[in-house]
Motif scaffolding. Structure first.
Motif, PDB file in Angstrom:
ATOM      1  N   PHE A  20       0.829  -1.200   0.000  1.00 49.25           N
ATOM      2  CA  PHE A  20       0.000   0.000   0.000  1.00 49.25           C
ATOM      3  C   PHE A  20       0.866   1.253   0.000  1.00 49.25           C
ATOM      4  O   PHE A  20       0.636   2.179  -0.790  1.00 49.25           O
ATOM      5  N   VAL A  21       1.890   1.277   0.838  1.00 51.89           N
ATOM      6  CA  VAL A  21       2.777   2.446   0.919  1.00 51.89           C
ATOM      7  C   VAL A  21       3.512   2.659  -0.404  1.00 51.89           C
ATOM      8  O   VAL A  21       3.604   3.784  -0.903  1.00 51.89           O
ATOM      9  N   VAL A  22       4.015   1.588  -0.993  1.00 51.56           N
ATOM     10  CA  VAL A  22       4.687   1.712  -2.293  1.00 51.56           C
ATOM     11  C   VAL A  22       3.712   2.238  -3.338  1.00 51.56           C
ATOM     12  O   VAL A  22       4.047   3.122  -4.138  1.00 51.56           O
ATOM     13  N   GLY A  23       2.492   1.740  -3.329  1.00 53.29           N
ATOM     14  CA  GLY A  23       1.472   2.218  -4.261  1.00 53.29           C
ATOM     15  C   GLY A  23       1.159   3.689  -4.070  1.00 53.29           C
ATOM     16  O   GLY A  23       0.984   4.437  -5.042  1.00 53.29           O
ATOM     17  N   LEU A  24       1.091   4.123  -2.822  1.00 49.55           N
ATOM     18  CA  LEU A  24       0.851   5.536  -2.532  1.00 49.55           C
ATOM     19  C   LEU A  24       2.004   6.398  -3.027  1.00 49.55           C
ATOM     20  O   LEU A  24       1.785   7.467  -3.612  1.00 49.55           O
ATOM     21  N   ARG A  25       3.218   5.936  -2.796  1.00 54.20           N
ATOM     22  CA  ARG A  25       4.390   6.684  -3.279  1.00 54.20           C
ATOM     23  C   ARG A  25       4.389   6.761  -4.801  1.00 54.20           C
ATOM     24  O   ARG A  25       4.728   7.792  -5.377  1.00 54.20           O
ATOM     25  N   ASP A  26       4.042   5.656  -5.437  1.00 53.52           N
ATOM     26  CA  ASP A  26       3.965   5.640  -6.899  1.00 53.52           C
ATOM     27  C   ASP A  26       2.889   6.611  -7.391  1.00 53.52           C
ATOM     28  O   ASP A  26       3.097   7.341  -8.367  1.00 53.52           O
ATOM     29  N   ALA A  27       1.743   6.625  -6.727  1.00 48.33           N
ATOM     30  CA  ALA A  27       0.653   7.523  -7.127  1.00 48.33           C
ATOM     31  C   ALA A  27       1.060   8.979  -6.919  1.00 48.33           C
ATOM     32  O   ALA A  27       0.731   9.851  -7.743  1.00 48.33           O
ATOM     33  N   HIS A  28       1.772   9.249  -5.844  1.00 49.07           N
ATOM     34  CA  HIS A  28       2.260  10.606  -5.577  1.00 49.07           C
ATOM     35  C   HIS A  28       3.178  11.055  -6.708  1.00 49.07           C
ATOM     36  O   HIS A  28       3.041  12.164  -7.241  1.00 49.07           O
ATOM     37  N   ALA A  29       4.091  10.184  -7.095  1.00 47.17           N
ATOM     38  CA  ALA A  29       5.009  10.502  -8.193  1.00 47.17           C
ATOM     39  C   ALA A  29       4.243  10.640  -9.510  1.00 47.17           C
ATOM     40  O   ALA A  29       4.543  11.522 -10.327  1.00 47.17           O
ATOM     41  N   LEU A  30       3.259   9.799  -9.710  1.00 46.65           N
ATOM     42  CA  LEU A  30       2.439   9.858 -10.916  1.00 46.65           C
ATOM     43  C   LEU A  30       1.726  11.204 -11.016  1.00 46.65           C
ATOM     44  O   LEU A  30       1.632  11.790 -12.102  1.00 46.65           O
ATOM     45  N   GLU A  31       1.231  11.695  -9.892  1.00 48.66           N
ATOM     46  CA  GLU A  31       0.561  12.994  -9.899  1.00 48.66           C
ATOM     47  C   GLU A  31       1.550  14.115 -10.217  1.00 48.66           C
ATOM     48  O   GLU A  31       1.192  15.097 -10.866  1.00 48.66           O
ATOM     49  N   HIS A  32       2.792  13.977  -9.789  1.00 48.65           N
ATOM     50  CA  HIS A  32       3.798  14.973 -10.148  1.00 48.65           C
ATOM     51  C   HIS A  32       4.101  14.914 -11.643  1.00 48.65           C
ATOM     52  O   HIS A  32       4.330  15.949 -12.275  1.00 48.65           O
ATOM     53  N   GLN A  33       4.089  13.725 -12.200  1.00 55.32           N
ATOM     54  CA  GLN A  33       4.246  13.578 -13.643  1.00 55.32           C
ATOM     55  C   GLN A  33       3.078  14.254 -14.359  1.00 55.32           C
ATOM     56  O   GLN A  33       3.269  14.960 -15.352  1.00 55.32           O
ATOM     57  N   ALA A  34       1.879  14.043 -13.854  1.00 52.25           N
ATOM     58  CA  ALA A  34       0.696  14.656 -14.458  1.00 52.25           C
ATOM     59  C   ALA A  34       0.792  16.182 -14.415  1.00 52.25           C
ATOM     60  O   ALA A  34       0.476  16.858 -15.402  1.00 52.25           O
ATOM     61  N   LEU A  35       1.234  16.717 -13.286  1.00 50.51           N
ATOM     62  CA  LEU A  35       1.375  18.170 -13.170  1.00 50.51           C
ATOM     63  C   LEU A  35       2.377  18.711 -14.176  1.00 50.51           C
ATOM     64  O   LEU A  35       2.128  19.731 -14.829  1.00 50.51           O
ATOM     65  N   ALA A  36       3.508  18.038 -14.309  1.00 50.52           N
ATOM     66  CA  ALA A  36       4.516  18.481 -15.271  1.00 50.52           C
ATOM     67  C   ALA A  36       3.951  18.464 -16.685  1.00 50.52           C
ATOM     68  O   ALA A  36       4.136  19.413 -17.461  1.00 50.52           O
ATOM     69  N   LEU A  37       3.249  17.407 -17.003  1.00 49.29           N
ATOM     70  CA  LEU A  37       2.660  17.254 -18.337  1.00 49.29           C
ATOM     71  C   LEU A  37       1.625  18.346 -18.601  1.00 49.29           C
ATOM     72  O   LEU A  37       1.661  19.031 -19.633  1.00 49.29           O
TER      73      LEU A  37
END
Length: 165
Positions: A5-22
């Motif tokens: 769960f924690v790894v998934g949350l960290r991945d989602a957090h990073a994914l949202e940063h990717q989305a913001l950059a995009l």
């Protein structure tokens, strides 16, 4: 279950940063598509809220996000956005990529909700479902807009106007 769960949350957090950059790269190049620009700006604000919700969930677990993952995916988001700048049909390529990206986020939140439910992380479920709903709405907006964007692109191109962005 907690570690996954924690790894998934960290991945989602990073994914949202990717989305913001995009999205931040794209909004500055949408002068001819103001309806898309407005919705992206709105979704940028939603995405900031999603980042905050993930950070709150991580904090409730005495965990934090991964700065390395965040930075890496933010760079990837910038590179993806730059890649379409050189396409003659940038707006169309961005629409396809955005639809795929939004659906990836939908899948990510769906998995996180499953982990939260099965792992007993009940306090996380409401925030994750809110983020899921926002991503589903954005995915639908992008998909439903592709016909209009395509037609507008073709009309602008036929008129000799800037059509790519």
């Amino acid at each position: 279950m907690r570690d996954i769960f924690v790894v998934g949350l960290r991945d989602a957090h990073a994914l949202e940063h990717q989305a913001l950059a995009l999205m931040n790269r794209q909004v500055d190049r949408l002068a001819n598509y103001p309806e898309i620009e407005a919705r992206l700006r709105s979704h940028i604000e939603e995405t900031h809220g999603q980042v905050e919700r993930i950070e709150e969930i991580l904090a409730s677990l005495d965990e934090s996000h991964s700065s390395i993952k965040d930075a890496g995916l933010a760079v990837a988001g910038n590179l993806a956005a730059i890649g379409h700048v050189f396409a003659g049909d940038e707006i169309i390529k961005n629409s396809f990529a955005n639809h795929a990206f939004e659906n990836f986020e939908v899948a990510s939140y769906t998995g996180l909700i499953t982990l939260a439910e099965d792992g007993g992380f009940t306090s996380a479920i409401t925030g994750l479902k809110q983020s899921l709903g926002e991503e589903q709405a954005m995915a639908e907006f992008v998909l439903s807009g592709i016909p209009d964007i395509t037609r507008k692109f073709v009309a602008r191109r036929a008129a000799g106007e800037t059509a790519s962005h």
